[in-house]
Design a protein around this motif. Structure first.
Motif, PDB file in Angstrom:
ATOM      1  N   CYS A  73       0.823  -1.211   0.000  1.00 37.29           N
ATOM      2  CA  CYS A  73       0.000   0.000   0.000  1.00 37.29           C
ATOM      3  C   CYS A  73       0.864   1.271   0.000  1.00 37.29           C
ATOM      4  O   CYS A  73       0.561   2.194  -0.747  1.00 37.29           O
ATOM      5  CB  CYS A  73      -0.994  -0.016   1.160  1.00 37.29           C
ATOM      6  SG  CYS A  73      -2.312  -1.233   0.891  1.00 37.29           S
ATOM      7  N   PRO A  74       1.954   1.332   0.786  1.00 34.51           N
ATOM      8  CA  PRO A  74       2.811   2.510   0.686  1.00 34.51           C
ATOM      9  C   PRO A  74       3.404   2.677  -0.724  1.00 34.51           C
ATOM     10  O   PRO A  74       3.447   3.784  -1.258  1.00 34.51           O
ATOM     11  CB  PRO A  74       3.910   2.257   1.720  1.00 34.51           C
ATOM     12  CG  PRO A  74       3.276   1.357   2.724  1.00 34.51           C
ATOM     13  CD  PRO A  74       2.353   0.480   1.918  1.00 34.51           C
ATOM     14  N   ASP A  75       3.845   1.591  -1.336  1.00 34.37           N
ATOM     15  CA  ASP A  75       4.384   1.651  -2.694  1.00 34.37           C
ATOM     16  C   ASP A  75       3.302   2.107  -3.673  1.00 34.37           C
ATOM     17  O   ASP A  75       3.563   2.927  -4.557  1.00 34.37           O
ATOM     18  CB  ASP A  75       4.936   0.285  -3.103  1.00 34.37           C
ATOM     19  CG  ASP A  75       5.582   0.294  -4.466  1.00 34.37           C
ATOM     20  OD1 ASP A  75       6.497   1.115  -4.681  1.00 34.37           O
ATOM     21  OD2 ASP A  75       5.188  -0.521  -5.322  1.00 34.37           O
ATOM     22  N   GLN A  76       2.088   1.600  -3.507  1.00 33.47           N
ATOM     23  CA  GLN A  76       0.990   2.016  -4.378  1.00 33.47           C
ATOM     24  C   GLN A  76       0.677   3.493  -4.195  1.00 33.47           C
ATOM     25  O   GLN A  76       0.364   4.193  -5.151  1.00 33.47           O
ATOM     26  CB  GLN A  76      -0.257   1.162  -4.130  1.00 33.47           C
ATOM     27  CG  GLN A  76      -0.138  -0.257  -4.645  1.00 33.47           C
ATOM     28  CD  GLN A  76      -0.059  -0.317  -6.156  1.00 33.47           C
ATOM     29  OE1 GLN A  76      -0.987   0.094  -6.846  1.00 33.47           O
ATOM     30  NE2 GLN A  76       1.061  -0.808  -6.672  1.00 33.47           N
ATOM     31  N   LEU A  77       0.794   3.993  -2.968  1.00 32.90           N
ATOM     32  CA  LEU A  77       0.590   5.421  -2.736  1.00 32.90           C
ATOM     33  C   LEU A  77       1.657   6.224  -3.472  1.00 32.90           C
ATOM     34  O   LEU A  77       1.356   7.253  -4.083  1.00 32.90           O
ATOM     35  CB  LEU A  77       0.597   5.740  -1.241  1.00 32.90           C
ATOM     36  CG  LEU A  77       0.454   7.216  -0.870  1.00 32.90           C
ATOM     37  CD1 LEU A  77      -0.793   7.844  -1.492  1.00 32.90           C
ATOM     38  CD2 LEU A  77       0.431   7.369   0.654  1.00 32.90           C
ATOM     39  N   SER A  78       2.905   5.751  -3.472  1.00 37.25           N
ATOM     40  CA  SER A  78       3.956   6.465  -4.209  1.00 37.25           C
ATOM     41  C   SER A  78       3.640   6.480  -5.703  1.00 37.25           C
ATOM     42  O   SER A  78       3.845   7.491  -6.379  1.00 37.25           O
ATOM     43  CB  SER A  78       5.333   5.854  -3.943  1.00 37.25           C
ATOM     44  OG  SER A  78       5.526   4.640  -4.634  1.00 37.25           O
ATOM     45  N   LYS A  79       3.108   5.380  -6.226  1.00 35.56           N
ATOM     46  CA  LYS A  79       2.732   5.319  -7.642  1.00 35.56           C
ATOM     47  C   LYS A  79       1.569   6.266  -7.926  1.00 35.56           C
ATOM     48  O   LYS A  79       1.531   6.935  -8.967  1.00 35.56           O
ATOM     49  CB  LYS A  79       2.389   3.885  -8.038  1.00 35.56           C
ATOM     50  CG  LYS A  79       3.582   2.948  -8.021  1.00 35.56           C
ATOM     51  CD  LYS A  79       3.164   1.515  -8.295  1.00 35.56           C
ATOM     52  CE  LYS A  79       4.290   0.538  -8.085  1.00 35.56           C
ATOM     53  NZ  LYS A  79       5.392   0.643  -8.987  1.00 35.56           N
TER      54      LYS A  79
END
Length: 82
Positions: free
Chosen positions: A67-73
């Motif tokens: 989820c943190p990586d998806q937020l960065s995307k």
């Protein structure tokens, strides 16, 4: 409000409000509520680029994303539109 459809995580969408490159509000649809509320609270008030730098590449298990990586995307996508 910018809406991002996630890939590879339990959360299905991320709703983001940004003003002058500062994250004002983040809400995840579905997912692990406690962790995502904490993540949203931590990035509120943060500069978009700083959040991307801190969150990009974080993995959850063997998914290759989180989820943190998806937020960065999502934030990267937002930047392309403004």
């Amino acid at each position: 409000m910018f809406v991002y459809k996630t890939k590879g995580v339990c959360a299905t969408e991320i709703h983001i409000d940004v003003e002058n490159s500062i994250i004002k509000n983040v809400n995840f649809v579905r997912g692990c509520a406690g962790n995502l509320i904490a993540l949203s609270t931590l990035v509120n008030g943060m500069n978009i680029d700083e959040a991307i730098d801190k969150l990009k590449g974080i993995e959850c298990g063997t998914k290759g994303t989180s989820c943190p990586d998806q937020l960065s995307k999502a934030l990267d996508e937002y930047k392309k539109l403004v």
